[in-house]
Design an enzyme around this catalytic site. Structure first.
Site, mmCIF file in Angstrom:
data_model
loop_
_atom_site.group_PDB
_atom_site.id
_atom_site.type_symbol
_atom_site.label_atom_id
_atom_site.label_comp_id
_atom_site.label_asym_id
_atom_site.label_seq_id
_atom_site.Cartn_x
_atom_site.Cartn_y
_atom_site.Cartn_z
ATOM 1 N N GLU A 154 0.764 -1.252 -0.049
ATOM 2 C CA GLU A 154 0.014 -0.010 0.060
ATOM 3 C C GLU A 154 0.979 1.297 -0.110
ATOM 4 O O GLU A 154 0.650 2.105 0.714
ATOM 5 C CB GLU A 154 -0.934 -0.079 1.165
ATOM 6 C CG GLU A 154 -2.083 0.807 0.999
ATOM 7 C CD GLU A 154 -3.386 0.719 1.969
ATOM 8 O OE1 GLU A 154 -4.316 1.524 1.774
ATOM 9 O OE2 GLU A 154 -3.137 0.112 2.934
ATOM 10 N N TYR A 158 -0.006 -7.588 -1.843
ATOM 11 C CA TYR A 158 -0.954 -6.750 -1.329
ATOM 12 C C TYR A 158 -2.335 -7.276 -1.864
ATOM 13 O O TYR A 158 -2.782 -6.762 -2.966
ATOM 14 C CB TYR A 158 -0.662 -5.261 -1.439
ATOM 15 C CG TYR A 158 -1.823 -4.263 -0.619
ATOM 16 C CD1 TYR A 158 -2.398 -4.593 0.358
ATOM 17 C CD2 TYR A 158 -2.427 -3.195 -1.651
ATOM 18 C CE1 TYR A 158 -3.369 -3.876 0.885
ATOM 19 C CE2 TYR A 158 -3.446 -2.471 -0.829
ATOM 20 C CZ TYR A 158 -3.894 -2.806 0.031
ATOM 21 O OH TYR A 158 -4.822 -1.883 0.838
ATOM 22 N N ASP A 207 0.383 -8.166 3.075
ATOM 23 C CA ASP A 207 -0.999 -7.816 3.779
ATOM 24 C C ASP A 207 -1.877 -9.027 2.787
ATOM 25 O O ASP A 207 -2.111 -8.514 1.803
ATOM 26 C CB ASP A 207 -1.431 -6.493 3.585
ATOM 27 C CG ASP A 207 -2.849 -6.422 4.063
ATOM 28 O OD1 ASP A 207 -3.321 -7.208 4.442
ATOM 29 O OD2 ASP A 207 -3.227 -5.096 3.854
ATOM 30 N N ASN A 255 -5.104 -9.742 3.902
ATOM 31 C CA ASN A 255 -6.403 -9.224 4.072
ATOM 32 C C ASN A 255 -7.196 -10.234 4.689
ATOM 33 O O ASN A 255 -8.414 -10.250 4.011
ATOM 34 C CB ASN A 255 -6.975 -8.369 2.859
ATOM 35 C CG ASN A 255 -6.564 -6.973 2.912
ATOM 36 O OD1 ASN A 255 -7.103 -6.403 3.997
ATOM 37 N ND2 ASN A 255 -6.545 -6.383 2.154
ATOM 38 N N ASP A 283 -1.443 2.099 10.278
ATOM 39 C CA ASP A 283 -2.434 1.210 10.886
ATOM 40 C C ASP A 283 -2.055 -0.151 10.968
ATOM 41 O O ASP A 283 -2.473 -1.119 11.766
ATOM 42 C CB ASP A 283 -3.766 1.295 10.154
ATOM 43 C CG ASP A 283 -3.608 1.053 8.767
ATOM 44 O OD1 ASP A 283 -2.942 0.923 8.103
ATOM 45 O OD2 ASP A 283 -4.996 0.988 8.277
#
Length: 253
Positions: free
Chosen positions: A35, A107, A147, A149, A244
């Site tokens: 990201e 990602y 990531d 997700n 985050d």
């Protein structure tokens, strides 16, 4: 050999929130970012990145998605995307080949509110799984990181009951990750810490989630069997702020 993966939620922002200091302190051999939200030409890297070769895969859409790898050892080859046009527009996969392994920085797309992007996400999951398996046929082990997700099991998020049908914890996404692991990959953190609870890599910006450790473990290092014996540790660094997400690490011996 230390590898670090970190969803920085915008590299330009994180450069002002401790990323250079983190690199100077940890000095990873390989740093994988997700990201990034920028093209290489938009980023002025500080001196701490001077010893690295940099490789970027940015989304066609400005300020969206994107991955980058910073590596001290120059790779043998670099591949952008999976070679599938429908999946390669968002700058989500970057593969570096080294003498002893392939490294894939990923990602994974978010299924979004009300799971409106879940059908695409499931197509992506299967395409990514097959891509990793094809890499392994080269004869070299595969390491993937990034990531993903998805929180795989209930232990991987603070409030599983409330999030059963939420993006990142739907039955479909969890089954997709189970299928990936069933194809010969190992979740390195769970390899070392199968029962460790409260270990998270992402927290919402809302409601004091990070301060109260109401988080999710959605950032991973996964490896094929051929290199698992060289993995000495896998760790999560929740004390590192600036995004985050927090960094996750893999140590190879």
């Amino acid at each position: 050999m230390k590898l670090v993966s970190w969803n920085v939620n915008g590299i330009r922002a994180t450069l002002g929130k401790g990323l250079p200091e983190f690199v100077a302190t940890e000095r990873p051999e390989i740093l994988c970012l997700q990201e990034t939200k920028a093209r290489e030409t938009q980023v002025a890297l500080p001196l701490e990145f001077g010893g690295y070769h940099a490789y970027w895969n940015s989304a066609e859409k400005p300020g969206y998605s994107g991955v980058a790898v910073f590596t001290r050892e120059q790779p043998i080859s670099v591949k952008h995307g999976m070679g599938i046009e429908d999946h390669d527009r968002e700058g989500r996969v970057l593969t570096l080949e080294y003498p002893d392994f392939h490294l894939v920085n990923v990602y994974t797309p978010n299924s979004q509110d009300e799971l409106r992007r879940l059908p695409y996400r499931m197509l992506w999951d299967e395409a990514f799984r097959l891509y990793l398996l094809a890499l392994e046929t080269s004869g070299k082990p595969v390491i993937f990181c990034g990531d993903l997700n998805v929180a795989h099991n209930e232990i991987d998020l603070a409030r599983p009951r409330e999030n059963r049908k939420s993006a990142g914890f739907s039955d479909e996404e969890r089954a997709g990750f189970t299928k990936l692991l069933g194809s010969g990959f190992h979740d390195t953190f769970r390899h070392f810490y199968p029962d460790k609870a409260g270990a998270y890599s992402w927290w919402s910006f809302r409601g004091g989630a990070r301060a109260n450790n109401v988080g999710w473990r959605i950032d991973y290092f996964g490896v094929t069997q051929g290199i698992l014996g060289s993995v000495k540790d896998a760790a999560i660094m929740p004390h590192v702020t600036g995004s985050d997400h927090c960094p996750v690490t893999l140590t190879l011996g």
